[in-house]
Design an enzyme around this catalytic site. Structure first.
Site, short mmCIF file in Angstrom:
data_model
loop_
_atom_site.label_atom_id
_atom_site.label_comp_id
_atom_site.label_asym_id
_atom_site.label_seq_id
_atom_site.Cartn_x
_atom_site.Cartn_y
_atom_site.Cartn_z
N GLU A 138 6.32 7.24 5.55
CA GLU A 138 6.04 6.66 6.86
C GLU A 138 5.46 7.68 7.84
OE1 GLU A 138 5.19 4.29 9.30
OE2 GLU A 138 6.69 3.14 8.24
N LYS A 214 -5.26 9.51 6.69
CA LYS A 214 -4.38 8.42 7.14
C LYS A 214 -5.03 7.06 6.89
CE LYS A 214 -2.46 11.51 10.66
NZ LYS A 214 -2.69 12.02 12.02
#
Ligand code: HSE
Length: 446
Positions: A138, A214
């Site tokens: 995460e 990302k």
């Protein structure tokens, strides 16, 4: 104070921590500060028993008295008492070797390492799946914002149509300070480094590589495709000028460094680049080191996730949430755990990633032209012959002594390949001085 009853039922879980820098220090501090709350959530205590660091400042996180410290990260990974390894070293190597060794040893892994997951995630998840352990990540995307959980679990009913995010805090900090305070690029970057936002190599921030890591992860989880960092188009912010920021504002747009992942019938777009966004969009007003991710799902419509994208405790918040998730799932059947990339591993699709030439967007163009009659007509003629429609245009008056003038325009949506050919023709005009600056435009309408 609420006393955690569950603490007495199960033995605490032992965590090995690799890295005691900005995020590692934050993880130790937050785990200690919120220990009671975390026990009540996880059902048992979480203890960092062994940590590896080359350098660290114990004063920064209240001491190291309850953990063994070593400078040998493999000693932590091979420690039989450690159940979960938290990798906060960053970079590709030795992080890859450490994570694969932890998996081979049957340990679960939590990592904040976006570079590692974007490049080596397919290999790592396959190894984890075979060994029946979890790799949680995460903190790798958008710092403290739980965007992985939102995409993977909260939006599981949806066909995700597109995702657009401000996913590099350093880049957003630089663009914001340039736009609002007229500060210089290098000066703001130096401040981001002091504040611990920037990557070890800050070109990863300003050239878009960090955001591309990302976005690669976001794209895989949104659309159920393997991680394909090498196919993610990557363009940084280093060529954005203060003039562009001002001209964009004149048209009613802000310039943001966006990662865009879009599903089309021809393929998936994965692209990171500076982007004009209408000022009226909420995401256009996300400033400083803050991140935001806008997700368009077919059932839910648009949803927006906002928060700190970098920094010690915001990133630690995501790391610890992952540790809690892993602890809760320790006793579950590995086959029934949430798949790493949201879709079952044998259900990943081979929908291709589109080359940039095939991507369709609108454009902002800026060029300097000679201050003579017919120049703008020549440029408009090339665009018209290419089937590219001009949406808005501004020509500035020449400053005293100048023989050329800036022309800026917005176009309608067109395939990038077609725009590239038109720009080549415009740059070949004798009346056009130098190169045409081009920034893509996204309206982000639901
Ligand atoms: N350098 C990164 C950023 C850190 O500025 O967003 C968080 O990934």
């Amino acid at each position: 104070m609420v006393v955690a009853k569950s603490d007495s039922k199960l033995k605490p879980v032992n965590v090995g921590l690799l890295g005691l820098g900005t995020v590692g220090g934050g993880t130790v501090s937050v785990l200690r500060r919120n220990a009671q709350e975390i026990v009540r959530r996880a059902g048992r205590g979480i203890h960092i028993t062994h940590a590896a660091a080359k350098q660290y400042d114990p004063a920064a996180f209240g001491g190291t008295d309850q953990m063994k410290i070593t400078d040998d990260a493999f000693a932590v990974v091979n420690d039989p008492d450690v159940q979960i390894v938290v990798e906060l070293i960053g970079g590709y190597s030795p992080a890859r070797e450490l994570v694969l060794q932890a998996i081979a040893n049957g340990k679960h892994v939590v990592t904040a390492n976006k570079a590692l997951i974007a490049r080596h995630g397919n290999e790592i998840f396959e190894a984890a799946q075979a060994r029946g352990v979890t790799v949680a990540f995460e903190a790798a995307v958008a710092g403290g914002i739980p965007i992985i959980k939102a995409l993977r679990e909260g939006l599981a009913a949806n066909q995700i149509e597109w995702v657009a995010g401000i996913i590099n805090g350093t880049g957003n900090f630089i663009l914001t300070e340039m736009a609002h305070k007229g500060r210089d690029f290098d000066d703001v970057l130096a401040e981001a480094q002091v504040l611990g936002y920037a990557e070890a190599d800050p070109t990863f921030d300003v050239e878009g590589i960090d955001a591309a890591h990302k976005l690669t992860i976001i794209g895989s989880i949104a659309f159920g495709i393997p991680l394909q960092f090498d196919k993610t188009y990557t363009e940084g912010i280093s060529r954005i000028t203060r003039a562009d920021v001002n001209y964009a504002a004149g048209f009613g747009y802000a310039i943001k460094h966006l990662g865009v992942a879009r599903q089309t019938s021809e393929g998936v777009e994965l692209r990171v680049h500076p982007t004009l966004i209408p000022e009226k969009r909420l995401i256009a007003n996300v400033d400083g080191v803050m991140n935001a991710v806008l997700v368009q799902g077919d059932a839910v419509g648009p949803t927006l996730y906002y928060g700190a994208g970098a920094g010690s405790e915001p990133t630690a918040s995501a790391v610890i949430a992952d540790i809690v998730d892993v602890v809760r799932a320790l006793t579950t059947d590995p086959k029934n755990r949430i798949p790493h990339l949201a879709f079952q591993p044998d259900e990943l699709s081979d929908h291709p990633v589109l080359p940039m030439e095939e991507v369709v967007t609108a454009y902002y163009l800026r060029m300097r032209v000679k201050d003579v009659p017919g120049v703008v007509a020549g440029i408009a003629g090339i665009l018209g012959d290419s089937g590219i429609s001009i949406e808005a245009m501004q020509q500035k008056e020449p400053e005293a002594g100048d023989t050329d003038v800036p022309v800026v325009m917005l176009t309608q949506r067109v395939k990038e390949g077609r725009m590239n050919r038109a720009i080549q023709q415009i740059e070949a005009l004798e009346s056009v001085c130098g190169q045409v600056a081009r920034i893509r435009v996204e309206h982000l309408a639901g």
